[in-house]
Scaffold this active site. Sequence first.
Site, PDB file in Angstrom:
ATOM      1  CG  ASP A 173      40.629  52.160  46.095  1.00  7.11           C
ATOM      2  OD1 ASP A 173      41.059  52.318  44.821  1.00  7.11           O
ATOM      3  OD2 ASP A 173      39.275  51.770  46.114  1.00  7.11           O
ATOM      4  CD  GLU A 215      42.586  55.524  43.970  1.00  6.67           C
ATOM      5  OE1 GLU A 215      42.386  55.199  42.670  1.00  6.67           O
ATOM      6  OE2 GLU A 215      41.722  55.437  44.737  1.00  6.67           O
ATOM      7  CB  CYS A 242      45.549  40.540  38.679  1.00  7.21           C
ATOM      8  SG  CYS A 242      45.408  39.225  39.693  1.00  7.21           S
ATOM      9  CB  CYS A 278      48.683  36.988  37.851  1.00  6.63           C
ATOM     10  SG  CYS A 278      47.614  37.584  37.112  1.00  6.63           S
ATOM     11  CB  CYS A 336      42.519  37.665  38.001  1.00  4.55           C
ATOM     12  SG  CYS A 336      44.028  37.669  36.946  1.00  4.55           S
ATOM     13  CB  CYS A 363      46.093  33.894  38.447  1.00  4.25           C
ATOM     14  SG  CYS A 363      45.361  35.346  39.434  1.00  4.25           S
ATOM     15  CG  ASP A 414      36.863  49.635  46.809  1.00  4.59           C
ATOM     16  OD1 ASP A 414      37.031  50.117  45.577  1.00  4.59           O
ATOM     17  OD2 ASP A 414      35.811  49.747  47.317  1.00  4.59           O
TER      18      ASP A 414
HETATM   19 ZN   LIG Z   1      45.618  37.215  38.192  1.00  2.87          ZN
END
Ligand SMILES: [Zn+2]
Length: 358
Positions: free
Chosen positions: A100, A196, A249, A252, A268, A271, A278
């Site tokens: 990142d 990216e 996330c 999850c 998140c 979860c 980052d």
């Molecule tokens: Zn999550």
Amino acid sequence: MGAELEGGLQHRPRDAAAAFDNYATSRRGERKGARMGRPRFKSKRKDRPACKFTTGTIRLDDRRHIVLPRLGRIRLHEDVQPLVDAIAEGGRPGTAVGIDLGVKTLLVMADSAGEVREVANPKQYDQALRQLRKASRTVSRRRGRNRRTGQAPSRRWEKANAVRNRVHHRVANLRENHLHQATARIPAEYGTVVVEDLNVKGMVRNRRLSRRISDAAFGELRRQLTYKTQRHGGRLIVADRWMPSSKTCSRCGAVKAKLPLGGRVFECDVCGLVLDRDANAGHNLAALAAANGKTGTEVTGDPGPLMVVPKPRGAKQKTRTGRTRKGTGTRAAGATPRQGTETRDRRQDTRREQLALW
Ligand SMILES: [Zn+2]
């Protein structure tokens, strides 16, 4: 220049042809990116003396010698043992790393084993700003070149300007050195590197961030990663620009609708994962390599290490397809150039999106 250099000079007409082609297509509006100007002659002052060898085989004979086509074995000024090692080593398959990029921390690397490492951003330009301001002030107080009257710059101006140039040069050297150090180990340790695809051009349009983004030199970083992974027989994967790597996330897979730029922590809602934002993005990028099945021995030495992976799920694609040349008026705020085809709201939205991703 004798006939023996022919092999090295063949690229000249080809480069010139490419330059004219770029110019022509850009003029017709068929070329993406910034407008290309008419090709210029090579500068005796600005361009570094260099030539390309594209025909025949090139190899390193030992740590001090290179074998070039037609020229034969040539002794090198520099000890190239690290390069020799890197070539001999080959790819290290299996593990992937997601990188990142950022301004706060230059690189946050998260590998498929779950380890997270960071490389700080030294902000070389910011460091030199005071020095540059002072040097520039001195330059402005000297009598410089006046193109209208044909007035030549004074010797004191030339001297002051040279001082300023040295500061710029030093900043560039420091930056380059840091990038080389930052990128040297990565392709040696990982078979697959995922980065990216940043819209640097768009981000630089943000007045508050442009200087820092330019200072971070993401383009050069990517260039170095590209050739260094190639050198190690690894693979560089460029994640789609619209992949919500920061908003997803990493545990999850839930995607957040919005993520403010200021928050450095990812939380998140589904979860309850709490993680450095980052690092979270890095994990997502590393996971992308696994999802594409590009980790493992089968990619070692693959001829095409650069690939663009499509977006994983329905992120909005807002990149403009066409550019209207007329209507590129100057706006007082100077924030975003006017774009004929889009409404103001959408443009703002795009910018916000970029910042959120950022
Ligand atoms: Zn999550």
